[in-house]
Every structure is written in structure tokens, then in C-alpha cells.
Scaffold this active site. Structure first.
Site, PDB file in Angstrom:
ATOM      1  CE  LYS A  41      -3.821  -2.389   2.345  1.00 21.16           C
ATOM      2  NZ  LYS A  41      -4.728  -2.400   3.539  1.00 21.16           N
TER       3      LYS A  41
ATOM      4  CE1 TYR B 119      -9.198  -3.540   0.321  1.00 20.62           C
ATOM      5  CE2 TYR B 119      -8.403  -1.363  -0.278  1.00 20.62           C
ATOM      6  CZ  TYR B 119      -8.187  -2.599   0.294  1.00 20.62           C
ATOM      7  OH  TYR B 119      -6.960  -2.905   0.854  1.00 20.62           O
TER       8      TYR B 119
ATOM      9  CG  PHE C 120     -13.220   1.332   7.374  1.00 18.52           C
ATOM     10  CD1 PHE C 120     -12.656   0.825   6.218  1.00 18.52           C
ATOM     11  CD2 PHE C 120     -13.888   0.449   8.223  1.00 18.52           C
ATOM     12  CE1 PHE C 120     -12.749  -0.520   5.885  1.00 18.52           C
ATOM     13  CE2 PHE C 120     -13.988  -0.910   7.905  1.00 18.52           C
ATOM     14  CZ  PHE C 120     -13.419  -1.387   6.732  1.00 18.52           C
TER      15      PHE C 120
ATOM     16  NE  ARG D 118      -6.347 -12.694   4.287  1.00 18.56           N
ATOM     17  CZ  ARG D 118      -7.073 -11.586   4.398  1.00 18.56           C
ATOM     18  NH1 ARG D 118      -6.945 -10.614   3.494  1.00 18.56           N
ATOM     19  NH2 ARG D 118      -7.915 -11.422   5.379  1.00 18.56           N
TER      20      ARG D 118
ATOM     21  CB  THR E 114      -7.403  -6.957   9.221  1.00 20.98           C
ATOM     22  OG1 THR E 114      -7.740  -8.025   8.335  1.00 20.98           O
ATOM     23  CG2 THR E 114      -7.805  -5.636   8.607  1.00 20.98           C
TER      24      THR E 114
ATOM     25  NE  ARG F 127      -2.140  -6.211   6.830  1.00 22.84           N
ATOM     26  CZ  ARG F 127      -3.268  -6.751   6.363  1.00 22.84           C
ATOM     27  NH1 ARG F 127      -3.835  -7.767   6.994  1.00 22.84           N
ATOM     28  NH2 ARG F 127      -3.823  -6.273   5.255  1.00 22.84           N
TER      29      ARG F 127
ATOM     30  CG  ASN G 145      -3.556  -2.714   7.003  1.00 22.26           C
ATOM     31  OD1 ASN G 145      -3.533  -2.096   5.946  1.00 22.26           O
ATOM     32  ND2 ASN G 145      -4.497  -3.591   7.300  1.00 22.26           N
TER      33      ASN G 145
ATOM     34  CG  HIS H 143      -4.845  -6.344  -0.747  1.00 27.63           C
ATOM     35  ND1 HIS H 143      -6.093  -6.452  -0.176  1.00 27.63           N
ATOM     36  CD2 HIS H 143      -4.855  -7.154  -1.850  1.00 27.63           C
ATOM     37  CE1 HIS H 143      -6.834  -7.279  -0.912  1.00 27.63           C
ATOM     38  NE2 HIS H 143      -6.112  -7.707  -1.933  1.00 27.63           N
TER      39      HIS H 143
ATOM     40  CD  GLU I 299      -8.126  -9.098  -4.349  1.00 28.48           C
ATOM     41  OE1 GLU I 299      -8.959  -8.827  -3.473  1.00 28.48           O
ATOM     42  OE2 GLU I 299      -7.005  -9.579  -4.093  1.00 28.48           O
TER      43      GLU I 299
HETATM   44  P1  GDP Z   1      -7.655  -7.261   4.902  1.00 33.33           P
HETATM   45  O1  GDP Z   1      -8.210  -8.238   3.899  1.00 33.33           O
HETATM   46  O2  GDP Z   1      -6.894  -7.943   6.006  1.00 33.33           O
HETATM   47  O3  GDP Z   1      -6.837  -6.171   4.266  1.00 33.33           O
HETATM   48  O4  GDP Z   1      -8.904  -6.570   5.641  1.00 33.33           O
HETATM   49  P2  GDP Z   1     -10.332  -6.102   5.047  1.00 33.33           P
HETATM   50  O5  GDP Z   1     -10.558  -6.667   3.690  1.00 33.33           O
HETATM   51  O6  GDP Z   1     -11.348  -6.372   6.104  1.00 33.33           O
HETATM   52  O7  GDP Z   1     -10.164  -4.509   4.945  1.00 33.33           O
HETATM   53  C1  GDP Z   1      -9.425  -3.940   3.905  1.00 33.33           C
HETATM   54  C2  GDP Z   1      -8.593  -2.832   4.462  1.00 33.33           C
HETATM   55  O8  GDP Z   1      -9.448  -1.827   4.989  1.00 33.33           O
HETATM   56  C3  GDP Z   1      -7.709  -3.217   5.660  1.00 33.33           C
HETATM   57  O9  GDP Z   1      -6.495  -3.808   5.276  1.00 33.33           O
HETATM   58  C4  GDP Z   1      -7.507  -1.887   6.332  1.00 33.33           C
HETATM   59  O10 GDP Z   1      -6.507  -1.105   5.675  1.00 33.33           O
HETATM   60  C5  GDP Z   1      -8.854  -1.220   6.125  1.00 33.33           C
HETATM   61  N1  GDP Z   1      -9.706  -1.441   7.293  1.00 33.33           N
HETATM   62  C6  GDP Z   1     -10.343  -2.577   7.671  1.00 33.33           C
HETATM   63  N2  GDP Z   1     -11.017  -2.406   8.813  1.00 33.33           N
HETATM   64  C7  GDP Z   1     -10.808  -1.113   9.187  1.00 33.33           C
HETATM   65  C8  GDP Z   1     -11.224  -0.308  10.294  1.00 33.33           C
HETATM   66  O11 GDP Z   1     -11.938  -0.764  11.174  1.00 33.33           O
HETATM   67  N3  GDP Z   1     -10.788   0.994  10.312  1.00 33.33           N
HETATM   68  C9  GDP Z   1     -10.002   1.514   9.344  1.00 33.33           C
HETATM   69  N4  GDP Z   1      -9.606   2.783   9.427  1.00 33.33           N
HETATM   70  N5  GDP Z   1      -9.582   0.793   8.293  1.00 33.33           N
HETATM   71  C10 GDP Z   1      -9.969  -0.506   8.210  1.00 33.33           C
HETATM   72 MG    MG Z   2      -9.643  -8.015   2.435  1.00 28.67          MG
END
Ligand code: GDP
Ligand code: MG
Length: 159
Positions: free
Chosen positions: A20, A60, A68, A96, A102, A113, A123, A126, A137
Site C-alpha cells: 500500500k 474494495y 471507513f 494471508r 488485519t 503487519r 497496515n 494487501h 484481483e
Molecule cells: P484485509 O483483507 O486484512 O486487508 O482486511 P479487510 O478486507 O477487512 O479490509 C481492507 C482494508 O481496509 C484493511 O487492510 C484496512 O486497511 C482497512 N480497514 C479494515 N477495517 C478497518 C477499520 O476498522 N478501520 C479503518 N480505518 N480501516 C480498516
Molecule cells: Mg480483504
């Protein structure tokens, strides 16, 4: 290799891994690439690109109802990302695990992470969460296709 070998390799899993904008800005491309390379996964596509808002929103799309989401899109379009496809047995699930949870506060030490970031909204990486999303993707980020090649170390990585 022989036909049996080719058969196995044509079925090799691929995952979409993206560093990212914060990971790029913090100079962590090398560190993250090193972990996937050292693991034994094969890099089959890579580019530095500054995604448009529309492109990122599509990536996304499953999160578009989250509160968010606007902040996430702003963050993800704030600079270049390093888009990659890594190939290997179990690449999606193992990828993963290598990224870690996450929420960096919950990511184990030893994960990317867990070792390298603090906040969920910064973080640094991805990774696709299933083979299905990986395929979507990869098509979304690499419509031009990926680079197929045979690694000279495959017999030293796979039994
Ligand atoms: P990932 O697959 O582990 O990346 O997680 P997700 O698909 O649930 O979310 C995508 C991305 O959105 C995450 O990697 C974070 O950068 C962001 N994100 C997820 N949950 C939150 C949250 O509760 N707050 C904020 N600010 N960002 C979030
Ligand atoms: Mg995800």
C-alpha cells in the site's frame, strides 16, 4: 520438467499481493518482496502504479458500506502502490498468514503487519482472501496478463 511436473505447475495457486502507499513511502517494498521470495513463492507480475479512485473503489467494492470506506479510498489513492502476483502451493492462505491479521494490534510478531506497522488504516499491505478473489484481483490489476516463467529452484522447493 516432464508432463507430471507441468501438470502440477499449471495448477499452482496465485495470489494478489499489494504494498500500500504507506509501505511504498516507508521504503518497505524490498522487505516485503524479500519475505515472499525467501519463502519460495514465485513472482509472476509486478508494477508500481498510482490507482485512480474508481479503480480502488472497485478493488474494495465489498467494503463500500463500511464507515471507513472513504478514508480507505483516500489512503489507497494517496500515492503509488506496488502491485504483485505471487505463485506457489497454498499462496493465498499462506500469503494471508505472512501478512498477519488485519488489525496490526492483533498481528503476530513475525508477520509483515505484526513486525512493521501499528494502525489498521496504515497496515502497509494487501493480500487476496480466497482463490476466487485472487483471480478477480489479478484480472483487475493485471488486465495485460502476468509473466509466466519456470524457476530453476522449483525442484529444491517442491518435493
Ligand atoms: P484485509 O483483507 O486484512 O486487508 O482486511 P479487510 O478486507 O477487512 O479490509 C481492507 C482494508 O481496509 C484493511 O487492510 C484496512 O486497511 C482497512 N480497514 C479494515 N477495517 C478497518 C477499520 O476498522 N478501520 C479503518 N480505518 N480501516 C480498516
Ligand atoms: Mg480483504
Amino acid at each position: 520438467g516432464d508432463d507430471g511436473c507441468r501438470q502440477i505447475f499449471s495448477k499452482m495457486e496465485r495470489t494478489y499481493i499489494m504494498i500500500k502507499p504507506d509501505g511504498v513511502q516507508r521504503g518497505l517494498i524490498g522487505e516485503i518482496v524479500k519475505r515472499f521470495e525467501s519463502k519460495g513463492f514465485k513472482l509472476v507480475a509486478m508494477k508500481l502504479t498510482k490507482p485512480s479512485k474508481e479503480h480502488m473503489e472497485e478493488h474494495y467494492v465489498d467494503l463500500k458500506e463500511k464507515k471507513f470506506f472513504p478514508g480507505l479510498i483516500e489512503y489507497m489513492t494517496s500515492g503509488p502502490v506496488c502491485a504483485m502476483v505471487w505463485e506457489g502451493k497454498g499462496a493465498v492462505a499462506t500469503g494471508r498468514k505472512m501478512l498477519g491479521a488485519t488489525m496490526p494490534s492483533e498481528s503476530d510478531p513475525g508477520t509483515i503487519r505484526g513486525d512493521l506497522c501499528i494502525e489498521v488504516g496504515r497496515n502497509i499491505c494487501h493480500g487476496s482472501d480466497s482463490v476466487d478473489s485472487a483471480n478477480k484481483e489479478i484480472a483487475h490489476w493485471f488486465p495485460e496478463g502476468i509473466c509466466e516463467w519456470e524457476s530453476c529452484s522449483k525442484a529444491w522447493i517442491y518435493e
